[in-house]
Scaffold this motif. Structure first.
Motif, mmCIF file in Angstrom:
data_model
loop_
_atom_site.group_PDB
_atom_site.id
_atom_site.type_symbol
_atom_site.label_atom_id
_atom_site.label_comp_id
_atom_site.label_asym_id
_atom_site.label_seq_id
_atom_site.Cartn_x
_atom_site.Cartn_y
_atom_site.Cartn_z
ATOM 1 N N ILE A 1 -7.887 -19.355 1.369
ATOM 2 C CA ILE A 1 -8.810 -18.427 0.698
ATOM 3 C C ILE A 1 -8.741 -17.052 1.345
ATOM 4 N N ALA A 2 -8.633 -17.022 2.693
ATOM 5 C CA ALA A 2 -8.516 -15.736 3.394
ATOM 6 C C ALA A 2 -7.261 -14.990 2.953
ATOM 7 N N LEU A 3 -6.157 -15.726 2.774
ATOM 8 C CA LEU A 3 -4.916 -15.113 2.297
ATOM 9 C C LEU A 3 -5.053 -14.686 0.835
ATOM 10 N N PHE A 4 -5.687 -15.534 0.032
ATOM 11 C CA PHE A 4 -5.851 -15.256 -1.394
ATOM 12 C C PHE A 4 -6.669 -13.990 -1.629
ATOM 13 N N ILE A 5 -7.739 -13.814 -0.869
ATOM 14 C CA ILE A 5 -8.588 -12.639 -1.086
ATOM 15 C C ILE A 5 -7.854 -11.356 -0.697
ATOM 16 N N GLN A 6 -7.024 -11.408 0.350
ATOM 17 C CA GLN A 6 -6.274 -10.223 0.737
ATOM 18 C C GLN A 6 -5.206 -9.880 -0.299
ATOM 19 N N VAL A 7 -4.509 -10.898 -0.787
ATOM 20 C CA VAL A 7 -3.466 -10.671 -1.791
ATOM 21 C C VAL A 7 -4.075 -10.154 -3.096
ATOM 22 N N SER A 8 -5.194 -10.756 -3.512
ATOM 23 C CA SER A 8 -5.815 -10.359 -4.779
ATOM 24 C C SER A 8 -6.361 -8.932 -4.713
ATOM 25 N N ILE A 9 -6.874 -8.515 -3.559
ATOM 26 C CA ILE A 9 -7.343 -7.136 -3.406
ATOM 27 C C ILE A 9 -6.168 -6.171 -3.475
ATOM 28 N N ASN A 10 -5.047 -6.557 -2.870
ATOM 29 C CA ASN A 10 -3.852 -5.726 -2.965
ATOM 30 C C ASN A 10 -3.395 -5.565 -4.411
ATOM 31 N N ILE A 11 -3.461 -6.664 -5.163
ATOM 32 C CA ILE A 11 -3.083 -6.612 -6.577
ATOM 33 C C ILE A 11 -4.036 -5.704 -7.350
ATOM 34 N N ALA A 12 -5.327 -5.794 -7.038
ATOM 35 C CA ALA A 12 -6.309 -4.938 -7.706
ATOM 36 C C ALA A 12 -6.028 -3.463 -7.436
ATOM 37 N N ASN A 13 -5.539 -3.143 -6.240
ATOM 38 C CA ASN A 13 -5.241 -1.749 -5.921
ATOM 39 C C ASN A 13 -4.061 -1.205 -6.714
ATOM 40 N N VAL A 14 -3.190 -2.100 -7.170
ATOM 41 C CA VAL A 14 -2.025 -1.672 -7.953
ATOM 42 C C VAL A 14 -2.456 -1.043 -9.277
ATOM 43 N N THR A 15 -3.669 -1.326 -9.732
ATOM 44 C CA THR A 15 -4.139 -0.758 -10.999
ATOM 45 C C THR A 15 -4.174 0.761 -10.962
ATOM 46 N N TYR B 1 0.807 -1.216 0.000
ATOM 47 C CA TYR B 1 0.000 0.000 0.000
ATOM 48 C C TYR B 1 0.845 1.274 0.000
ATOM 49 N N ILE B 2 1.942 1.291 0.740
ATOM 50 C CA ILE B 2 2.736 2.524 0.829
ATOM 51 C C ILE B 2 3.304 2.933 -0.535
ATOM 52 N N PRO B 3 3.984 2.032 -1.286
ATOM 53 C CA PRO B 3 4.451 2.428 -2.624
ATOM 54 C C PRO B 3 3.300 2.773 -3.571
ATOM 55 N N VAL B 4 2.196 2.001 -3.506
ATOM 56 C CA VAL B 4 1.046 2.287 -4.368
ATOM 57 C C VAL B 4 0.484 3.666 -4.060
ATOM 58 N N LEU B 5 0.391 3.996 -2.779
ATOM 59 C CA LEU B 5 -0.145 5.293 -2.382
ATOM 60 C C LEU B 5 0.747 6.432 -2.858
ATOM 61 N N VAL B 6 2.040 6.303 -2.655
ATOM 62 C CA VAL B 6 2.974 7.375 -3.024
ATOM 63 C C VAL B 6 3.008 7.577 -4.536
ATOM 64 N N PHE B 7 3.271 6.499 -5.280
ATOM 65 C CA PHE B 7 3.385 6.625 -6.732
ATOM 66 C C PHE B 7 2.024 6.880 -7.380
ATOM 67 N N GLY B 8 0.971 6.247 -6.851
ATOM 68 C CA GLY B 8 -0.362 6.429 -7.413
ATOM 69 C C GLY B 8 -0.839 7.867 -7.289
ATOM 70 N N LEU B 9 -0.645 8.474 -6.115
ATOM 71 C CA LEU B 9 -1.041 9.872 -5.935
ATOM 72 C C LEU B 9 -0.266 10.786 -6.876
ATOM 73 N N ALA B 10 1.048 10.585 -6.940
ATOM 74 C CA ALA B 10 1.878 11.445 -7.780
ATOM 75 C C ALA B 10 1.481 11.328 -9.254
ATOM 76 N N LEU B 11 1.309 10.104 -9.732
ATOM 77 C CA LEU B 11 1.015 9.884 -11.148
ATOM 78 C C LEU B 11 -0.374 10.374 -11.522
#
Length: 309
Positions: A258-272, A21-31
């Motif tokens: 499945i609990a781990l998979f859903i958390q990881v997949s949501i994180n990946i979705a946020n990278v968009t 989240y931290i790199p996504v937040l920093v680069f996502g906001l800037a871009l």
């Protein structure tokens, strides 16, 4: 639901959230802020494509602004008087995610019309229509996510609760999940795939395919992958979690996975949020290529009509 502790998964995902989240937040906001400055201040003329891309940047910024609250909620419980704020933030998170999905689909449809129906494009494509579509997306996703306010299950310790966790069984009902999967992902994905394939076929068949047409084809494929790769695992995970919450999957190890998979997949979705921002330049480049293809298509159509007469 069976008594299966996922504390180990929760501990792991707290660390994973910070790493992603931290790199996504920093680069996502800037871009995305840079993209908005370009679209709103530096471009000399607004176009249909720039309106859609501005809307996508706004959706991505809205999603990014939820990340600090999600990170805080993962490590801290909130006071009871923050319940409405929590529901509001959760609603905005889904507004941003599905608003982004529908905006990306609208960009693909707009591109399809421009490339495959050049004569109709002059009538159907306009800045006013693009603006109406973007406003409609906001209204639709806000209305569709409003039920989130009604199916919260507060995990409490004393008078505190954990936000962004613990939807009640009502939130995992069959009707809710079917609507989410069909209208939130499957239908938009199908439209995106069909429009992209048709646009690629036309670009490959055009006389422009040797140069800029080939670049347009690569950009379309990249945009399609940037949509399917992050959002497909996320919605597969939601379906699997539905099976867990409705006691169809009972094995504890599978539930933990499945609990781990859903958390990881949501994180990946946020990278968009970052991927979308990086694609703005290439989409703008594709628009210029599309305009040339559009002019060539109109010229060929007029030549054919004249020869038939």
């Amino acid at each position: 639901m069976t008594n299966c502790s996922t504390k180990e998964v929760d501990t792991l995902t707290k660390t994973l959230d910070l790493i992603i989240y931290i790199p996504v937040l920093v680069f996502g906001l800037a871009l995305n802020i840079a993209a908005l400055v370009v679209f709103c201040r530096l471009l000399r003329k607004w176009t249909e494509s720039s309106i859609y891309m501005t809307n996508l940047a706004l959706m991505d910024l809205l999603l990014l602004l939820q990340l600090p609250f999600k990170m805080h909620a993962a490590h801290h419980e909130w006071a009871e008087d923050k319940k409405m704020l929590c529901s509001f933030l959760e609603s905005l998170y889904f507004v941003a995610m599905y608003g982004s999905i529908y905006t990306i689909v609208c960009i693909a449809i707009d591109r399809y019309i421009a490339i495959n129906h050049p004569f109709r494009a002059k009538q159907m494509r306009s800045k006013k229509n693009a603006l109406i579509v973007c406003i409609s997306i906001w209204v639709f996703v806000m209305a569709a996510t409003s039920p989130i306010y009604t199916f919260r299950e507060w995990k409490r310790t004393g008078n505190n609760f954990q936000c962004f966790h613990g939807f009640s069984k009502k939130g995992w009902s069959t009707a809710i999940i079917v609507c989410l999967e069909v209208f939130g992902f499957l239908l938009p994905a199908a439209v995106l795939v069909v429009c992209s394939i048709q646009s690629v076929r036309t670009l490959k068949a055009s006389n422009n395919a040797d140069h800029k047409g080939q670049a347009g084809v690569r950009i379309i494929y990249s945009s399609l992958a940037a949509f399917l790769v992050p959002f497909t695992p996320c919605h597969v995970a939601i379906l699997l979690q539905y099976l867990v919450r409705n006691e169809i999957i009972l094995d504890c190890n599978q539930q933990k996975n499945i609990a781990l998979f859903i958390q990881v997949s949501i994180n990946i979705a946020n990278v968009t949020c970052c991927l979308d921002a990086l694609c703005y330049y290439f989409i703008a480049k594709e628009v210029r290529s599309t305009k040339e293809t559009l002019r060539l298509s109109i010229s060929r159509a007029r030549t054919t009509s004249s020869s038939d007469v």
